[in-house]
Design an enzyme around this catalytic site. Structure first.
Site, PDB file in Angstrom:
ATOM      1  N   HIS A 105     -13.823  26.571  22.089  1.00 45.08           N
ATOM      2  CA  HIS A 105     -12.797  26.976  21.119  1.00 45.08           C
ATOM      3  C   HIS A 105     -12.060  28.114  21.829  1.00 45.08           C
ATOM      4  O   HIS A 105     -12.676  29.144  22.130  1.00 45.08           O
ATOM      5  CB  HIS A 105     -13.466  27.430  19.810  1.00 45.08           C
ATOM      6  CG  HIS A 105     -12.525  27.873  18.730  1.00 45.08           C
ATOM      7  ND1 HIS A 105     -12.667  27.485  17.398  1.00 45.08           N
ATOM      8  CD2 HIS A 105     -11.447  28.699  18.754  1.00 45.08           C
ATOM      9  CE1 HIS A 105     -11.715  28.044  16.669  1.00 45.08           C
ATOM     10  NE2 HIS A 105     -10.964  28.799  17.476  1.00 45.08           N
ATOM     11  N   CYS A 138     -18.618  23.851  15.403  1.00 45.67           N
ATOM     12  CA  CYS A 138     -18.108  24.836  16.374  1.00 45.67           C
ATOM     13  C   CYS A 138     -18.511  26.242  15.909  1.00 45.67           C
ATOM     14  O   CYS A 138     -18.202  26.644  14.781  1.00 45.67           O
ATOM     15  CB  CYS A 138     -16.589  24.718  16.492  1.00 45.67           C
ATOM     16  SG  CYS A 138     -15.834  26.092  17.382  1.00 45.67           S
ATOM     17  N   HIS A 180     -11.074  37.094  26.193  1.00 41.62           N
ATOM     18  CA  HIS A 180     -12.014  38.213  26.293  1.00 41.62           C
ATOM     19  C   HIS A 180     -11.207  39.474  26.608  1.00 41.62           C
ATOM     20  O   HIS A 180     -10.469  39.494  27.604  1.00 41.62           O
ATOM     21  CB  HIS A 180     -12.985  38.010  27.454  1.00 41.62           C
ATOM     22  CG  HIS A 180     -13.851  36.797  27.368  1.00 41.62           C
ATOM     23  ND1 HIS A 180     -15.199  36.853  27.040  1.00 41.62           N
ATOM     24  CD2 HIS A 180     -13.597  35.484  27.600  1.00 41.62           C
ATOM     25  CE1 HIS A 180     -15.721  35.634  27.081  1.00 41.62           C
ATOM     26  NE2 HIS A 180     -14.769  34.780  27.418  1.00 41.62           N
ATOM     27  N   ASP A 198     -18.211  40.607  21.233  1.00 44.58           N
ATOM     28  CA  ASP A 198     -19.035  39.581  21.861  1.00 44.58           C
ATOM     29  C   ASP A 198     -20.510  39.914  21.622  1.00 44.58           C
ATOM     30  O   ASP A 198     -20.930  41.063  21.716  1.00 44.58           O
ATOM     31  CB  ASP A 198     -18.740  39.525  23.371  1.00 44.58           C
ATOM     32  CG  ASP A 198     -19.270  38.255  24.004  1.00 44.58           C
ATOM     33  OD1 ASP A 198     -18.455  37.414  24.396  1.00 44.58           O
ATOM     34  OD2 ASP A 198     -20.507  38.098  24.096  1.00 44.58           O
ATOM     35  N   ASN A 245     -11.611  31.979  30.138  1.00 39.87           N
ATOM     36  CA  ASN A 245     -12.373  31.050  30.973  1.00 39.87           C
ATOM     37  C   ASN A 245     -11.979  29.615  30.665  1.00 39.87           C
ATOM     38  O   ASN A 245     -11.602  29.282  29.538  1.00 39.87           O
ATOM     39  CB  ASN A 245     -13.873  31.239  30.734  1.00 39.87           C
ATOM     40  CG  ASN A 245     -14.386  32.552  31.296  1.00 39.87           C
ATOM     41  OD1 ASN A 245     -13.931  32.999  32.346  1.00 39.87           O
ATOM     42  ND2 ASN A 245     -15.327  33.169  30.601  1.00 39.87           N
ATOM     43  N   HIS A 266     -10.525  31.184  23.431  1.00 41.69           N
ATOM     44  CA  HIS A 266     -10.715  32.600  23.119  1.00 41.69           C
ATOM     45  C   HIS A 266     -10.340  33.444  24.316  1.00 41.69           C
ATOM     46  O   HIS A 266     -10.460  33.004  25.467  1.00 41.69           O
ATOM     47  CB  HIS A 266     -12.159  32.892  22.691  1.00 41.69           C
ATOM     48  CG  HIS A 266     -13.190  32.389  23.643  1.00 41.69           C
ATOM     49  ND1 HIS A 266     -13.558  31.055  23.682  1.00 41.69           N
ATOM     50  CD2 HIS A 266     -13.900  32.996  24.610  1.00 41.69           C
ATOM     51  CE1 HIS A 266     -14.463  30.887  24.629  1.00 41.69           C
ATOM     52  NE2 HIS A 266     -14.686  32.041  25.219  1.00 41.69           N
TER      53      HIS A 266
HETATM   54  P1  5GP Z   1     -16.931  31.690  27.444  1.00 46.18           P
HETATM   55  O1  5GP Z   1     -17.992  31.568  28.491  1.00 46.18           O
HETATM   56  O2  5GP Z   1     -16.829  30.423  26.609  1.00 46.18           O
HETATM   57  O3  5GP Z   1     -15.602  32.155  27.970  1.00 46.18           O
HETATM   58  O4  5GP Z   1     -17.391  32.867  26.485  1.00 46.18           O
HETATM   59  C1  5GP Z   1     -18.102  32.663  25.300  1.00 46.18           C
HETATM   60  C2  5GP Z   1     -18.510  34.036  24.822  1.00 46.18           C
HETATM   61  O5  5GP Z   1     -18.901  33.912  23.473  1.00 46.18           O
HETATM   62  C3  5GP Z   1     -19.709  34.608  25.585  1.00 46.18           C
HETATM   63  O6  5GP Z   1     -19.342  35.868  26.150  1.00 46.18           O
HETATM   64  C4  5GP Z   1     -20.799  34.730  24.530  1.00 46.18           C
HETATM   65  O7  5GP Z   1     -21.580  35.895  24.681  1.00 46.18           O
HETATM   66  C5  5GP Z   1     -20.000  34.744  23.230  1.00 46.18           C
HETATM   67  N1  5GP Z   1     -20.687  34.191  22.071  1.00 46.18           N
HETATM   68  C6  5GP Z   1     -21.343  33.011  22.011  1.00 46.18           C
HETATM   69  N2  5GP Z   1     -21.845  32.810  20.770  1.00 46.18           N
HETATM   70  C7  5GP Z   1     -21.486  33.890  20.030  1.00 46.18           C
HETATM   71  C8  5GP Z   1     -21.709  34.264  18.680  1.00 46.18           C
HETATM   72  O8  5GP Z   1     -22.359  33.563  17.898  1.00 46.18           O
HETATM   73  N3  5GP Z   1     -21.180  35.448  18.268  1.00 46.18           N
HETATM   74  C9  5GP Z   1     -20.460  36.243  19.132  1.00 46.18           C
HETATM   75  N4  5GP Z   1     -20.005  37.395  18.617  1.00 46.18           N
HETATM   76  N5  5GP Z   1     -20.235  35.927  20.404  1.00 46.18           N
HETATM   77  C10 5GP Z   1     -20.746  34.762  20.852  1.00 46.18           C
HETATM   78 ZN    ZN Z   2     -13.710  25.876  16.639  1.00 44.03          ZN
END
Ligand code: 5GP
Ligand code: ZN
Length: 110
Positions: A96, A4, A100, A30, A87, A98
């Site tokens: 995982h 992950c 925003h 992000d 989301n 999170h």
């Molecule tokens: P989701 O679409 O799952 O709600 O958002 C995942 C977020 O994680 C995205 O906005 C993406 O840009 C961010 N993200 C994905 N991989 C990484 C990473 O390795 N480092 C950071 N800082 N953000 C990440």
């Molecule tokens: Zn995790």
């Protein structure tokens, strides 16, 4: 979880400066921001997503919103515009949980 990406960041296997850190949470910018300020608030525990939350996570959820409020203040967003987005389903790309924090001018949908 071994593979992950957020667990790897939390374990510091991927170097990353945390904007906020506690026993239960970390926050970091992000990598692909959707707004002027785009910070991810992430529980240290690997919780897959909203569907995996239950009564035992009540304290954690309060801590998440306390962290959001601290980050809003430290980024001077209180009188600007900001949103908190979680989301799920096909809108969620990292499995995982999170939150925003999006502040200032939006660039695109998260
Ligand atoms: P989701 O679409 O799952 O709600 O958002 C995942 C977020 O994680 C995205 O906005 C993406 O840009 C961010 N993200 C994905 N991989 C990484 C990473 O390795 N480092 C950071 N800082 N953000 C990440
Ligand atoms: Zn995790």
């Amino acid at each position: 979880m071994d593979d992950c990406i957020f667990c790897k960041i939390i374990r510091k296997e991927i170097p990353k400066e945390f904007s906020f850190e506690s026993d239960t949470l970390v926050a970091f910018p992000d990598i692909n921001p959707s707004a002027d300020i785009h910070i991810l608030i992430v529980p240290r525990e690997h919780i897959g997503g909203i569907a995996d939350l239950n009564e035992s996570h009540g304290k954690l959820l309060t801590e998440i919103y306390k962290a959001v409020n601290q980050l809003v203040k430290s980024n001077n967003l209180q009188d600007d515009l900001y949103r908190v987005v979680v989301n799920g389903g096909k809108a969620q790309h990292v499995p995982h949980l999170h939150f925003h924090l999006l502040g200032g001018q939006w660039k695109k949908m998260v």
